[in-house]
Design an enzyme around this catalytic site. Sequence first.
Site, mmCIF file in Angstrom:
data_model
loop_
_atom_site.group_PDB
_atom_site.id
_atom_site.type_symbol
_atom_site.label_atom_id
_atom_site.label_comp_id
_atom_site.label_asym_id
_atom_site.label_seq_id
_atom_site.Cartn_x
_atom_site.Cartn_y
_atom_site.Cartn_z
ATOM 1 N N HIS A 13 -0.904 5.953 9.765
ATOM 2 C CA HIS A 13 -0.918 4.948 8.681
ATOM 3 C C HIS A 13 -1.831 5.430 7.543
ATOM 4 C CE1 HIS A 13 -0.824 0.498 7.444
ATOM 5 N NE2 HIS A 13 -1.427 1.154 6.457
ATOM 6 N N HIS A 15 -2.308 5.611 3.027
ATOM 7 C CA HIS A 15 -1.876 5.355 1.645
ATOM 8 C C HIS A 15 -2.236 6.592 0.843
ATOM 9 C CE1 HIS A 15 -1.084 1.053 2.306
ATOM 10 N NE2 HIS A 15 -2.042 1.179 3.203
ATOM 11 N N LEU A 16 -1.220 7.365 0.493
ATOM 12 C CA LEU A 16 -1.497 8.600 -0.261
ATOM 13 C C LEU A 16 -1.398 8.381 -1.773
ATOM 14 C CD1 LEU A 16 0.282 11.402 1.839
ATOM 15 C CD2 LEU A 16 -2.158 10.870 1.734
ATOM 16 N N ARG A 17 -0.864 7.206 -2.177
ATOM 17 C CA ARG A 17 -0.701 6.892 -3.609
ATOM 18 C C ARG A 17 0.211 7.914 -4.298
ATOM 19 N NH1 ARG A 17 -2.571 2.125 -1.945
ATOM 20 N NH2 ARG A 17 -4.817 1.868 -2.078
ATOM 21 N N ASN A 41 3.859 1.418 -0.433
ATOM 22 C CA ASN A 41 3.518 0.358 -1.399
ATOM 23 C C ASN A 41 3.046 0.927 -2.732
ATOM 24 O OD1 ASN A 41 1.090 1.220 -0.177
ATOM 25 N ND2 ASN A 41 0.095 -0.751 -0.502
ATOM 26 N N LYS A 99 8.796 -0.348 6.845
ATOM 27 C CA LYS A 99 7.547 -1.105 6.772
ATOM 28 C C LYS A 99 7.839 -2.538 6.346
ATOM 29 C CE LYS A 99 3.130 -1.967 6.081
ATOM 30 N NZ LYS A 99 1.861 -1.475 6.544
ATOM 31 N N HIS A 136 2.813 -5.079 8.786
ATOM 32 C CA HIS A 136 1.538 -5.637 8.309
ATOM 33 C C HIS A 136 1.548 -7.090 8.753
ATOM 34 C CE1 HIS A 136 -1.899 -5.991 5.380
ATOM 35 N NE2 HIS A 136 -1.660 -7.240 5.730
ATOM 36 N N HIS A 174 -2.814 -1.636 12.022
ATOM 37 C CA HIS A 174 -4.223 -1.975 11.772
ATOM 38 C C HIS A 174 -4.617 -3.300 12.409
ATOM 39 C CE1 HIS A 174 -2.182 -4.100 8.562
ATOM 40 N NE2 HIS A 174 -2.040 -3.023 7.820
ATOM 41 N N LEU A 219 -7.694 -5.372 3.903
ATOM 42 C CA LEU A 219 -6.782 -6.332 4.524
ATOM 43 C C LEU A 219 -6.002 -5.652 5.642
ATOM 44 C CD1 LEU A 219 -5.511 -8.136 1.327
ATOM 45 C CD2 LEU A 219 -6.981 -9.097 3.112
ATOM 46 N N ASP A 247 -5.340 3.763 7.924
ATOM 47 C CA ASP A 247 -5.172 2.852 6.789
ATOM 48 C C ASP A 247 -6.089 3.257 5.640
ATOM 49 O OD1 ASP A 247 -4.035 0.859 5.296
ATOM 50 O OD2 ASP A 247 -5.107 -0.772 6.261
ATOM 51 N N HIS A 251 -8.982 3.358 -3.836
ATOM 52 C CA HIS A 251 -8.879 2.684 -5.137
ATOM 53 C C HIS A 251 -9.988 3.259 -6.006
ATOM 54 C CE1 HIS A 251 -6.094 -0.609 -3.987
ATOM 55 N NE2 HIS A 251 -6.696 -0.554 -2.822
ATOM 56 N N ALA A 263 -8.397 -4.457 -2.259
ATOM 57 C CA ALA A 263 -8.618 -4.296 -0.816
ATOM 58 C C ALA A 263 -8.328 -2.857 -0.413
ATOM 59 C CB ALA A 263 -7.701 -5.235 -0.051
#
Length: 354
Positions: A13, A15-17, A41, A99, A136, A174, A219, A247, A251, A263
């Site tokens: 899990h 988030h590589l953006r 996302n 997802k 999620h 998560h 979150l 996760d 940011h 978050a």
Amino acid sequence: MNQLKIRRPDDWHVHLRDGAMLAQVLDHTARQFGRAIVMPNLVPPVTTTALAEAYRGRILARLAPGRTFTPLMTAYLTDGTDPADIAAGFERGVLTACKLYPAHATTNSAHGVTDVWAIHRVLERMEKIGMPLLVHGEVTEPAVDIFDREAVFLERVMSGIARDFPGLKLVCEHITTEAAVAFVLGHGDRVAATITPHHLQFSRNAIFQGGIRPHMYCLPILKREKHRLALRQAATSGNPKFFLGTDTAPHAVETKEHACGCAGVFNAPVALESYVTVFDEEHALDRFEGFASEHGARFHGLSLNEGTVTLVREPTVVPERIAADGIAVVPYHAGTTLPWRIVEAKAGAGAAAG
Ligand code: DOR
Ligand code: ZN
């Protein structure tokens, strides 16, 4: 034990953006993990096979020369997802999973699913072809207390999905509560969970330690101490239903340190160092390799990685900030020293028979 050599792990899990942030964070994951499940996302979200394939191309194009790393792509389910497109993406090897974000549950989830009924044909198809659903698990009704949103989701939504789609592979992502541990243990082998380092290391007190701590806000939100202890027990138990999923969610610093901060915990720079510390504290170093490098691959029906990572009991000094190209991000454990350090990461030839 002062040194630990494990099979190269995977992160189930991340988030590589995209764009400049992708360029800045990717190697923190790729240097230690063989593969990672990449969250969809983005803005706009990655909702189709074609969008996932294009995103995978952008990730691979940003890999440092010589890095061996496989991004495993996911599609973001919406009320309008086409089952045929998802199935084709899975069968072509572009997509690894779908997802489910309940609409408005978290960062960039405005397009998420409003009611599971809207995606029942997609879930039927996924069940048939063996494609996992990553969830999620939080309800979004404002009337439900933020600390109860996971437990209420399990009762109101997740148990219905597990009942109505008895062959669907489900990952409770998560997880943060005793209720989630019990849910996973109470279902068969096709239900599993990922656990983050921050939910293993901190309770909700950390968000308010001497003042408000925006870098501990994520979150699902951190929970009470008894839940943290239940997660540590589950992660270090050796049960193959529980596996590593950081996760990591970077940011830019100014969007975290803000009147309405985002978050997410950017833990990729110290992910393995953090997890191994937990296993060490729980006297379970012998179970670390299963959690980090085996259980997730077996759940997804993938081979195990061939490379290795070696950790030693020596200090890692974590910087206050990591900055590049005008973006500064505050890492997990910023400004502190961790007791373990990665001394060697060997990619190996790829994945071995598992
Ligand atoms: O803390 C979080 N950050 N939780 C999520 O579910 C999303 C993530 C993000 O994308 O920033
Ligand atoms: Zn996430």
